[in-house]
Motif scaffolding. Sequence first.
Motif, short mmCIF file in Angstrom:
data_model
loop_
_atom_site.label_atom_id
_atom_site.label_comp_id
_atom_site.label_asym_id
_atom_site.label_seq_id
_atom_site.Cartn_x
_atom_site.Cartn_y
_atom_site.Cartn_z
N TRP A 31 0.67 -1.24 0.15
CA TRP A 31 0.09 0.00 -0.06
C TRP A 31 0.92 1.32 -0.03
CZ3 TRP A 31 -5.56 -0.24 0.44
CH2 TRP A 31 -5.98 -1.71 0.63
N LYS A 32 0.49 2.30 -0.85
CA LYS A 32 1.19 3.25 -1.05
C LYS A 32 0.33 4.64 -0.80
CE LYS A 32 5.19 1.76 -3.57
NZ LYS A 32 6.26 2.42 -2.95
N GLU A 33 0.57 5.62 -0.01
CA GLU A 33 -0.23 6.72 0.38
C GLU A 33 0.18 7.78 -0.66
OE1 GLU A 33 -0.20 8.62 4.14
OE2 GLU A 33 -1.36 6.90 5.05
N LEU A 34 -0.80 8.45 -1.13
CA LEU A 34 -0.55 9.71 -2.12
C LEU A 34 -0.18 10.93 -1.10
CD1 LEU A 34 -3.24 9.69 -4.75
CD2 LEU A 34 -1.00 8.35 -4.73
N SER A 35 0.30 11.92 -1.77
CA SER A 35 0.81 12.94 -1.01
C SER A 35 -0.47 13.86 -0.84
CB SER A 35 2.03 13.83 -1.76
OG SER A 35 1.16 14.70 -2.76
N ASP A 36 -0.22 14.88 0.17
CA ASP A 36 -1.43 15.86 0.32
C ASP A 36 -1.59 16.63 -0.72
OD1 ASP A 36 -2.48 14.89 3.02
OD2 ASP A 36 -0.54 14.97 3.58
N ILE A 37 -0.71 16.84 -1.67
CA ILE A 37 -0.80 17.57 -2.81
C ILE A 37 -1.64 16.65 -3.91
CG2 ILE A 37 0.26 18.80 -4.83
CD1 ILE A 37 0.42 20.07 -2.25
N ASP A 38 -1.42 15.42 -3.99
CA ASP A 38 -1.85 14.38 -4.96
C ASP A 38 -3.17 14.43 -4.60
OD1 ASP A 38 0.25 13.27 -6.30
OD2 ASP A 38 0.60 12.24 -4.72
N ASP A 39 -3.88 14.08 -3.45
CA ASP A 39 -5.22 13.68 -3.45
C ASP A 39 -6.12 14.75 -3.07
OD1 ASP A 39 -4.51 14.16 -0.52
OD2 ASP A 39 -4.71 12.15 -0.07
N GLN A 40 -5.95 15.92 -3.29
CA GLN A 40 -6.84 17.27 -3.18
C GLN A 40 -7.83 17.10 -4.09
OE1 GLN A 40 -5.24 21.08 -4.64
NE2 GLN A 40 -3.50 20.02 -4.77
N GLU A 41 -9.15 17.46 -3.80
CA GLU A 41 -10.42 17.16 -4.59
C GLU A 41 -10.32 17.69 -5.86
OE1 GLU A 41 -13.80 15.48 -5.15
OE2 GLU A 41 -12.78 15.66 -2.91
N GLY A 42 -9.59 18.87 -6.04
CA GLY A 42 -9.40 19.39 -7.61
C GLY A 42 -8.77 18.35 -8.63
N LEU A 43 -7.85 17.42 -8.12
CA LEU A 43 -7.28 16.55 -8.86
C LEU A 43 -7.86 15.16 -8.94
CD1 LEU A 43 -3.30 17.23 -7.90
CD2 LEU A 43 -4.95 18.18 -9.96
N ARG A 44 -9.10 15.33 -8.38
CA ARG A 44 -9.80 13.78 -8.48
C ARG A 44 -10.79 13.74 -9.84
NH1 ARG A 44 -11.04 11.52 -2.38
NH2 ARG A 44 -9.01 12.58 -1.45
N PHE A 45 -9.90 13.54 -11.16
CA PHE A 45 -10.80 13.42 -12.31
C PHE A 45 -9.69 12.96 -13.23
CE2 PHE A 45 -8.50 17.43 -12.59
CZ PHE A 45 -7.78 17.48 -13.86
#
Length: 473
Positions: A31-45
């Motif tokens: 399991w690998k966590e994304l960064s807190d830049i990666d998983d912001q709502e504006g990139l969930r597309f």
Amino acid sequence: MTRFSSPPLVFTVRRCEPVLVTPAKPTPREWKELSDIDDQEGLRFQIPVIQFYRRCELSEGSLRGDPARVIREAVAKALVFYYPLAGRLREGPGHKLIVECTGEGVLFIEADADVTLDQFGHALQPPFPCLEELLYDVPGSSGVLHCPLILIQVTRLKCGGFIFALRLNHTMCDAAGLVQFMNAVAEMARGAQLLSLPPVWQRDLLKARVPPHITCTHIEYDEVADTKGTIIPLDDMAHRSFFFGPSEVNAIRRFVPQHLQAHYSTFELLTACLWRCRTIALQPDPEEDVRMICIVNARSKFNPPLPTGYYGNAFAFPMAISKAGTICEKHFAYTLELVRNAKANVTEEYMKSVADLMAIRGKPHFTVVRTYLVSDVTRAGFREVDFGWGRPKYGGPAKGGVGAIPGVASFYIPFRNNKGEDGIVVPICLPAAAMGRFVEELEGILKLASKCLEVASTDKLAAKSSRIIMSSL
């Protein structure tokens, strides 16, 4: 300026059943966590890119092999190194995204089209006809969670060329990271056994601090109520692209005082001009705030810089804000300074502050009310991706207006027109009525700049007139 719309081209695409391409060798199950830049709502597309390649003949006159087979095998080999991309996203506590490295693979579609590359025309740029056929949305594949992270379609053309189209879950990579993966596939397709640039995960470099503490101002994440229905309506949207070569950029530069002309970059000039034209075209209330977001790659902002090979999202959304009436009425230099100052905000501390904000505020979406977002991919390297058929005739984003909120974003894409001029093509997405006003305003600016140049070259009196004209923009 040359403006393009989708050519009246209709063709048929025959697709094979989608398959899952798994890594060519066993890969770690973790399991690998994304960064807190990666998983912001504006990139969930999902973000689409497309590459058009000509036919390629070998020295003895025969064609290269089947591009679909070659690329499919290369993807499997590249996934050995980029194995998180073969996994699936899960959501943990606190809206946190985590990759389960399952090795399930990426979706791959093999297809044929009854059309030649030349039939797409000399001006090969977004919006592309029949894009939904060239990058088929496999039912159930386009979600953020529990879905393949990448979908690839290779479409062979009648002429021997082909189209490589890819859709990426944006939380996994930014443009630089995506091109890095595409180049890895390209190297494998050309026969490499190892990658010239090994991938680096290290998403912890952009995770929130413990404890998180916001140290910078981030107006791009302000909560703004859409009390006046100011989010762009999605019905009757018009998609066009506009080419800006040296003459167009120099024309815009004429609106800057001569002693400051070298002070501003092409990006700043173009962004200020388009933001102004777009604001006028949308006709907002003069007292309403309008916003501009420019994507800034922050890799080099860190000391030391982020590791070479880092393929996660490493950019910021700095924002400029102004009253709509001020943007429309003040001198062009006013808007230019807003753009320049927004870009200058991005530092290492700014990025850490964004990560902390995500942890504290639950990963909010950037503000989209009266917002125009621009992303410069001229240096991302899409045009350099060579699977063995040479460089693409076109490479880059498949359309403008993409994202969780369609109609907000434009890309700056490197492009060579049919005159051999190198420049930037910009896809614009607006309501149809606003698009007409946008075209009129932009053409008026460029014509006015040309007139200023002609007038200023005659005599001192004319030069004075030129300064008066320019002060009105």
